[in-house]
Design an enzyme around this catalytic site. Structure first.
Site, PDB file in Angstrom:
ATOM      1  N   LYS A 103       0.891  -1.213  -0.131  1.00 41.79           N
ATOM      2  CA  LYS A 103       0.105   0.007  -0.075  1.00 41.79           C
ATOM      3  C   LYS A 103       0.910   1.248   0.032  1.00 41.79           C
ATOM      4  CE  LYS A 103      -4.426  -1.285   1.712  1.00 41.79           C
ATOM      5  NZ  LYS A 103      -5.669  -1.231   2.792  1.00 41.79           N
TER       6      LYS A 103
ATOM      7  N   LYS B 181     -10.442  -3.178  -4.138  1.00 39.99           N
ATOM      8  CA  LYS B 181     -11.173  -1.828  -3.883  1.00 39.99           C
ATOM      9  C   LYS B 181     -10.365  -0.817  -4.686  1.00 39.99           C
ATOM     10  CE  LYS B 181     -13.141  -3.003   0.496  1.00 39.99           C
ATOM     11  NZ  LYS B 181     -12.717  -2.640   1.704  1.00 39.99           N
TER      12      LYS B 181
ATOM     13  N   LYS C  55      -4.602  -9.638  -6.876  1.00 40.97           N
ATOM     14  CA  LYS C  55      -5.870  -9.745  -6.196  1.00 40.97           C
ATOM     15  C   LYS C  55      -7.097  -8.848  -6.520  1.00 40.97           C
ATOM     16  CE  LYS C  55      -5.840  -8.060  -2.058  1.00 40.97           C
ATOM     17  NZ  LYS C  55      -5.320  -7.594  -0.755  1.00 40.97           N
TER      18      LYS C  55
HETATM   19  P1  TYM Z   1     -10.824  -5.034   3.712  1.00 43.59           P
HETATM   20  O1  TYM Z   1     -12.134  -4.054   3.924  1.00 43.59           O
HETATM   21  O2  TYM Z   1      -9.763  -4.853   2.960  1.00 43.59           O
HETATM   22  O3  TYM Z   1     -11.449  -6.547   3.321  1.00 43.59           O
HETATM   23  C1  TYM Z   1     -12.587  -7.189   4.029  1.00 43.59           C
HETATM   24  C2  TYM Z   1     -12.603  -8.702   3.745  1.00 43.59           C
HETATM   25  O4  TYM Z   1     -12.702  -8.960   2.578  1.00 43.59           O
HETATM   26  C3  TYM Z   1     -11.434  -9.994   2.286  1.00 43.59           C
HETATM   27  N1  TYM Z   1     -10.843  -9.846   0.947  1.00 43.59           N
HETATM   28  C4  TYM Z   1     -10.975 -10.641  -0.040  1.00 43.59           C
HETATM   29  N2  TYM Z   1     -11.292 -12.178   0.080  1.00 43.59           N
HETATM   30  C5  TYM Z   1     -10.868 -12.643  -0.888  1.00 43.59           C
HETATM   31  N3  TYM Z   1     -10.546 -12.315  -2.215  1.00 43.59           N
HETATM   32  C6  TYM Z   1     -10.182 -10.978  -2.215  1.00 43.59           C
HETATM   33  N4  TYM Z   1      -9.639 -10.373  -3.584  1.00 43.59           N
HETATM   34  C7  TYM Z   1     -10.351 -10.206  -1.017  1.00 43.59           C
HETATM   35  N5  TYM Z   1     -10.184  -8.887  -0.860  1.00 43.59           N
HETATM   36  C8  TYM Z   1     -10.405  -8.457   0.486  1.00 43.59           C
HETATM   37  C9  TYM Z   1     -10.498  -9.485   3.337  1.00 43.59           C
HETATM   38  O5  TYM Z   1      -9.495 -10.551   3.665  1.00 43.59           O
HETATM   39  C10 TYM Z   1     -11.316  -8.927   4.634  1.00 43.59           C
HETATM   40  O6  TYM Z   1     -11.699 -10.166   5.209  1.00 43.59           O
HETATM   41  N6  TYM Z   1      -7.888  -5.287   7.390  1.00 43.59           N
HETATM   42  C11 TYM Z   1      -9.268  -5.837   7.197  1.00 43.59           C
HETATM   43  C12 TYM Z   1     -10.039  -5.152   8.201  1.00 43.59           C
HETATM   44  C13 TYM Z   1     -10.211  -5.340   9.552  1.00 43.59           C
HETATM   45  C14 TYM Z   1     -10.340  -6.408  10.269  1.00 43.59           C
HETATM   46  C15 TYM Z   1     -10.129  -6.139  11.769  1.00 43.59           C
HETATM   47  C16 TYM Z   1     -10.496  -7.862   9.921  1.00 43.59           C
HETATM   48  C17 TYM Z   1      -9.906  -4.275  10.432  1.00 43.59           C
HETATM   49  N7  TYM Z   1      -9.974  -4.779  11.774  1.00 43.59           N
HETATM   50  C18 TYM Z   1     -10.241  -6.990  12.642  1.00 43.59           C
HETATM   51  C19 TYM Z   1     -10.949  -8.835  10.848  1.00 43.59           C
HETATM   52  C20 TYM Z   1     -10.678  -8.488  12.084  1.00 43.59           C
HETATM   53  C21 TYM Z   1      -9.331  -5.422   5.667  1.00 43.59           C
HETATM   54  O7  TYM Z   1      -8.671  -6.123   4.913  1.00 43.59           O
HETATM   55  O8  TYM Z   1     -10.558  -5.099   5.297  1.00 43.59           O
END
Ligand code: TYM
Length: 333
Positions: free
Chosen positions: A111, A197, A194
């Site tokens: 990032k 967003k 991957k």
């Molecule tokens: P975020 O918003 O980036 O992603 C949300 C969830 O989507 C999953 N994800 C995917 N799964 C499969 N294929 C993909 N291409 C893909 N892109 C995203 C992510 O693994 C995630 O589960 N850091 C976290 C947010 C967070 C969190 C937490 C999660 C903040 N605090 C505590 C668990 C526990 C995140 O990446 O969000």
């Protein structure tokens, strides 16, 4: 009962990867766990967010949780900023986590990119806030996509070091729940990247609010290779785009990739893409429509977040008080 915590960032463009890798699983776990699902707005601002868009996106993620089937009467849905204990515990964990651990985080490197000096300090300590999210509730299980594995290892390290430093078993060692066929959905434009967003191309992802025409167009334009579909999963080798589309179909249909190939193996991509479009429209259409319905009623969505924040706060406060006491903060009030 075992307790789950997971979070999704309100950064817009919520996509099929977020749904299949995480949010759909949130709903599937709710009979077996006590669940806390959080819209992590404080994580979102580690990179610039337009304030009005952040508010709209917070409602959109909430609507997705609800449309995916999470029951807000039985479980907790809230936005992170409304429970200040997350930030309070994050500070303590900033003093537990080591720079060496953070320096190993691949997501920060990706990032921050080449402009590392210009990244926010918040982006660097992002995984520490994540550890605080989870451990504030002493959650034991965390459903996420594959890409969050390293962050959860850091959560385990923080819990272990805290317990060791203070000689008390305050925190559980959390287990990631990474399951389903689509734990890592790839970009429709490049099977080695991957689905994300932040990809500049809209054609790289199917978003949760795409209608049938957009879904059809994106799948039609999805990158493939000139060969027919492989006959077996061994044929995925060196064919990341084929592997991705077949995996997406399997996840949507709730069958194995082997079963998909049993039906479509050896056929042309053009026929398979039509079947994939129908499957995606059938499975995502109702979720997208329910999201639109919910987002048209922001007062209802905000009410759910308010109720959730109050219930989350009630769980978090006594745990934070215990942690303050263990750390040695003198309680004079
Ligand atoms: P975020 O918003 O980036 O992603 C949300 C969830 O989507 C999953 N994800 C995917 N799964 C499969 N294929 C993909 N291409 C893909 N892109 C995203 C992510 O693994 C995630 O589960 N850091 C976290 C947010 C967070 C969190 C937490 C999660 C903040 N605090 C505590 C668990 C526990 C995140 O990446 O969000």
């Amino acid at each position: 009962m075992k307790r789950i915590f997971s979070g999704v960032q309100p950064t817009g463009n919520l996509h099929l990867g977020n749904y299949l890798g995480a949010i759909r699983n949130f709903a599937r776990l709710q009979d077996d766990y006590e669940c806390i699902y959080c819209v992590v707005d404080m994580h979102a601002i580690t990179v610039w967010q337009d304030p009005a868009a952040l508010k709209a996106n917070t409602r959109e993620v909430t609507a997705t949780f609800l449309a995916a089937g999470v029951d807000p009467a039985k479980h907790i849905i809230f936005n992170q900023s409304q429970v200040p204990a997350h930030a309070e515990l994050a500070w303590i964990f900033n003093c537990v986590a080591r720079l060496g651990w953070l320096n190993r985080m691949t997501q920060f490197k990706e990032k921050a990119g080449k402009h590392r000096e210009n990244a926010s300090a918040g982006l660097y300590v992002y995984p520490v806030l994540m550890a605080a999210d989870i451990l504030l509730y002493k959650a034991t299980h965390v459903p996420v996509g594959e890409d969050q594995k390293q962050h959860l290892e850091l959560t385990r390290d923080v819990a272990q070091k805290f317990n060791n430093d203070f000689g008390r078993e305050v925190f559980p060692i959390v287990e990631p729940l990474i399951f389903g066929e689509a734990t890592r959905v790839m970009s429709l434009r490049d099977g080695s990247k991957k689905m994300s967003k932040s990809d500049p191309s809209d054609y790289s992802r199917i978003t949760m609010t795409d209608g049938p025409d957009e879904i059809a167009q994106k799948i039609r334009k999805a990158k493939t290779d000139p060969l027919p579909l492989p006959e077996t999963v061994e044929g995925f080798d060196g064919r990341p785009e084929a592997a991705n589309l077949i995996t997406i179909y399997a996840a949507l249909a709730d069958i194995t990739p082997e079963a998909v190939l049993g039906e479509y193996g050896g056929q042309q991509f053009s026929d398979f893409k039509k079947a994939l479009t129908d499957m995606a429209v059938e499975k995502l259409g109702p979720v997208g429509q329910e999201m639109q319905r919910l987002m048209a009623d922001p007062a209802h969505v905000d009410g759910i977040l308010k109720d959730g924040a109050e219930r989350a706060e009630a769980l978090a406060r006594p745990i934070l008080a215990e942690i303050y006491d263990v750390v040695g903060f003198l309680n004079v009030r």
